[in-house]
Design a protein around this motif. Structure first.
Motif, PDB file in Angstrom:
ATOM      1  N   SER A   1      -5.857   6.895   6.366  1.00  0.00           N
ATOM      2  CA  SER A   1      -6.564   7.481   7.751  1.00  0.00           C
ATOM      3  C   SER A   1      -7.133   8.493   7.987  1.00  0.00           C
ATOM      4  O   SER A   1      -8.933   9.144   8.804  1.00  0.00           O
ATOM      5  CB  SER A   1      -5.294   7.103   8.775  1.00  0.00           C
ATOM      6  OG  SER A   1      -5.482   7.227   9.839  1.00  0.00           O
TER       7      SER A   1
ATOM      8  N   LYS B   1     -11.178   9.099   8.835  1.00  0.00           N
ATOM      9  CA  LYS B   1     -11.335   9.938   9.986  1.00  0.00           C
ATOM     10  C   LYS B   1     -12.750  10.924   9.991  1.00  0.00           C
ATOM     11  O   LYS B   1     -13.529  11.184  10.790  1.00  0.00           O
ATOM     12  CB  LYS B   1     -10.710  10.277  10.993  1.00  0.00           C
ATOM     13  CG  LYS B   1      -9.968   9.554  11.493  1.00  0.00           C
ATOM     14  CD  LYS B   1      -8.682   8.193  12.067  1.00  0.00           C
ATOM     15  CE  LYS B   1      -8.004   7.219  12.578  1.00  0.00           C
ATOM     16  NZ  LYS B   1      -7.392   7.082  12.869  1.00  0.00           N
TER      17      LYS B   1
ATOM     18  N   ARG C   1     -15.719  10.229   9.339  1.00  0.00           N
ATOM     19  CA  ARG C   1     -16.207   9.541  10.556  1.00  0.00           C
ATOM     20  C   ARG C   1     -17.435  10.662  10.890  1.00  0.00           C
ATOM     21  O   ARG C   1     -17.711  10.577  11.988  1.00  0.00           O
ATOM     22  CB  ARG C   1     -15.596   8.315  10.930  1.00  0.00           C
ATOM     23  CG  ARG C   1     -16.452   8.395  11.939  1.00  0.00           C
ATOM     24  CD  ARG C   1     -14.633   6.900  12.684  1.00  0.00           C
ATOM     25  NE  ARG C   1     -14.189   6.077  12.459  1.00  0.00           N
ATOM     26  CZ  ARG C   1     -13.609   4.804  11.927  1.00  0.00           C
ATOM     27  NH1 ARG C   1     -12.788   5.897  12.750  1.00  0.00           N
ATOM     28  NH2 ARG C   1     -13.511   4.378  11.183  1.00  0.00           N
ATOM     29  N   GLY C   2     -15.806  12.033  11.367  1.00  0.00           N
ATOM     30  CA  GLY C   2     -16.316  12.712  12.365  1.00  0.00           C
ATOM     31  C   GLY C   2     -17.152  13.552  11.885  1.00  0.00           C
ATOM     32  O   GLY C   2     -17.311  15.046  12.609  1.00  0.00           O
TER      33      GLY C   2
ATOM     34  N   CYS D   1     -16.943   2.838   4.418  1.00  0.00           N
ATOM     35  CA  CYS D   1     -17.259   3.932   6.394  1.00  0.00           C
ATOM     36  C   CYS D   1     -19.156   4.223   6.031  1.00  0.00           C
ATOM     37  O   CYS D   1     -19.557   4.272   6.990  1.00  0.00           O
ATOM     38  CB  CYS D   1     -16.607   5.214   5.589  1.00  0.00           C
ATOM     39  SG  CYS D   1     -16.694   6.437   7.002  1.00  0.00           S
TER      40      CYS D   1
ATOM     41  N   ASP E   1     -19.472   3.311   9.341  1.00  0.00           N
ATOM     42  CA  ASP E   1     -19.483   4.224   9.978  1.00  0.00           C
ATOM     43  C   ASP E   1     -21.084   5.056   9.976  1.00  0.00           C
ATOM     44  O   ASP E   1     -21.256   5.630  11.762  1.00  0.00           O
ATOM     45  CB  ASP E   1     -19.075   5.503  10.792  1.00  0.00           C
ATOM     46  CG  ASP E   1     -17.405   4.906  10.155  1.00  0.00           C
ATOM     47  OD1 ASP E   1     -17.422   4.608  11.311  1.00  0.00           O
ATOM     48  OD2 ASP E   1     -16.323   4.674   8.958  1.00  0.00           O
TER      49      ASP E   1
END
Length: 442
Positions: free
Chosen positions: A263, A267, A270-271, A301, A305
């Protein structure tokens, strides 16, 4: 420990390495590789019937290439001889061929030549073997860690059957470790050692499908660990960690830590934080996570994203997934790092993801809307009578290859599913769509 056991233990110390001693002698003793040696498979039937043709075993270290060759040596009626391509020269090859000719001519006996690391033979050496493989003077068994389609003479490839060996599964490694600890004849059973469940799990994980690595660690552990107060050698997680020179990372692939790490990894991409993303990648790799699993998450991803903000992100991710399957560890970590850093630094948009989620909800929550008649298939007799295809405007007949025409069902006119963002290439998409629609109305 009685005197007899002590003498056996001392003698064992001077014998060959555990990995070599534990090598199976019969096909039934081989662990793993059921995709090629299960009882209904070609290789199993050929070995059992002693009707083997030239083959090449291809796969990572420690997966059983030499083991299968030795099993064949123990079961065949043919003369079995072995060369290692790293040290063998032309004279060695000539001697093997000469002996093979004599065996065939004088006794009608075939010769099997096992060439370990066959990719190390240069083109001239490989070409030398070719006519003797072709006329049946020798049956070639080649073993290589490199893709034979790139590293082995095409003519030899065409005259051989390629069998790809896969990294052993975790359960296979555990079975081999336990066999080595308990087996008194070929293993370390005379030491009366024990291994904890935690150490067993750890070694099976970090060996990454390499049986030799796991067995070497077990041998080192048993040979260097002091007996406890009751005379037992216990292979603990600390001993296992020391013997394989890898620090334990608490990473249960089925537990919370696994999901927390993946996770955080996703993230971070994505960030747009490549440093964090590469760090979590390293944690997963160090803990023995499946590289194919990691590659799948990067591909997801890249689409979910990044999407059309940088369409090349998905291409990079897919190429990385294909590359790691061909190359394997440890080099695969470089490829994964490249893909992760690319996806993490790419402009982001979840417009494609939101679009399909919205459309799926509409489809699930409403009755099937009717397709406009002019969009229906008109390539069959009677279609015109039903009004199918009539009135359809062919986009390429218009300026910018675009014409203002209703494509959605009547019930959904005005619905918007894909909304390009202002990021990256999606800004170009948005501007392009606005321009062609504007010019179509002029």
């Amino acid at each position: 420990m009685d005197l007899f056991s002590y003498m056996r233990e001392e003698n064992l110390k001077s014998e060959s390495p555990l990995a070599a001693r534990m090598r199976p002698e019969k096909l039934e003793e081989v662990v793993g590789q059921q995709h090629i040696i299960a009882k209904d498979k070609l290789l199993y039937r050929a070995i059992k019937a002693d009707k083997l043709s030239s083959v090449i075993f291809y796969g990572p270290p420690g997966t059983g290439k030499t083991t299968l060759a030795k099993v064949i040596a123990n079961t065949t009626s043919a003369e079995f001889t072995q060369l290692n391509a790293t040290v063998a020269g032309k004279k060695d090859m000539e001697a093997v061929v000469e002996t093979a000719k004599n065996n065939l001519g004088m006794y009608g006996k075939k010769t099997i030549l096992f060439v370990d690391e066959i990719h190390r033979f240069n083109k001239g050496q490989q070409d030398y073997l070719l006519p003797f493989v072709e006329d049946g003077t020798i049956i070639l068994i080649g073993a290589t860690t490199e893709n034979p389609y790139f590293e082995v003479n095409g003519a030899l490839i065409s005259r051989s059957v390629i069998f790809e060996l896969r990294p052993l599964e975790k359960e296979d490694i555990k079975k081999l470790i336990l066999r080595a600890v308990k087996d008194e004849e070929k293993g370390m059973g005379v030491y009366r050692a024990e291994i904890t469940e935690e150490a067993l799990e750890f070694l099976a994980d970090v060996s990454n499908g390499d049986a030799r690595m796991a067995l070497n660690a077990i041998e080192l552990g048993i040979m260097t660990t002091e007996r406890n107060e009751v005379g037992k050698i216990i292979i603990t997680i600390e001993v296992a960690e020391d013997c394989i020179q890898k620090r334990v990372i608490r990473y249960d692939k089925t537990g919370d830590n696994h999901y927390d790490t993946i996770s955080a990894f996703i993230k971070s991409m994505r960030g747009s934080d490549p440093n964090a993303a590469v760090y979590y990648l390293a944690r997963m790799l160090y803990a023995g996570e499946d590289i194919k699993f990691i590659a799948r998450r990067i591909m997801i991803c890249a689409s979910e994203d990044v999407g059309n903000a940088d369409p090349q992100a998905l291409q990079v991710a897919v190429a990385a997934a294909q590359a790691v399957e061909r190359i394997g560890m440890p080099e695969a970590q470089i490829i994964l790092s490249q893909a992760v850093s690319y996806v993490a630094t790419a402009p982001k948009s979840n417009a494609a993801c939101v679009g399909i989620q919205t459309a799926m909800k509409i489809v699930a929550d409403t009755k099937t809307a009717s397709i406009p008649p002019y969009l229906k298939d008109a390539h069959y007799g009677g279609a015109a009578k039903l009004g199918h295809g009539i009135g359809y405007k062919y986009a390429h007949d218009y300026k910018n290859n675009y014409v203002n025409q209703q494509y959605l069902p009547d019930e959904l006119v005005g619905s918007v599913f894909y909304q390009p963002s202002e990021n990256g290439y999606e800004k170009n998409i948005k501007e392009h769509m606005e321009r062609i629609k504007r010019e179509a109305e002029e």
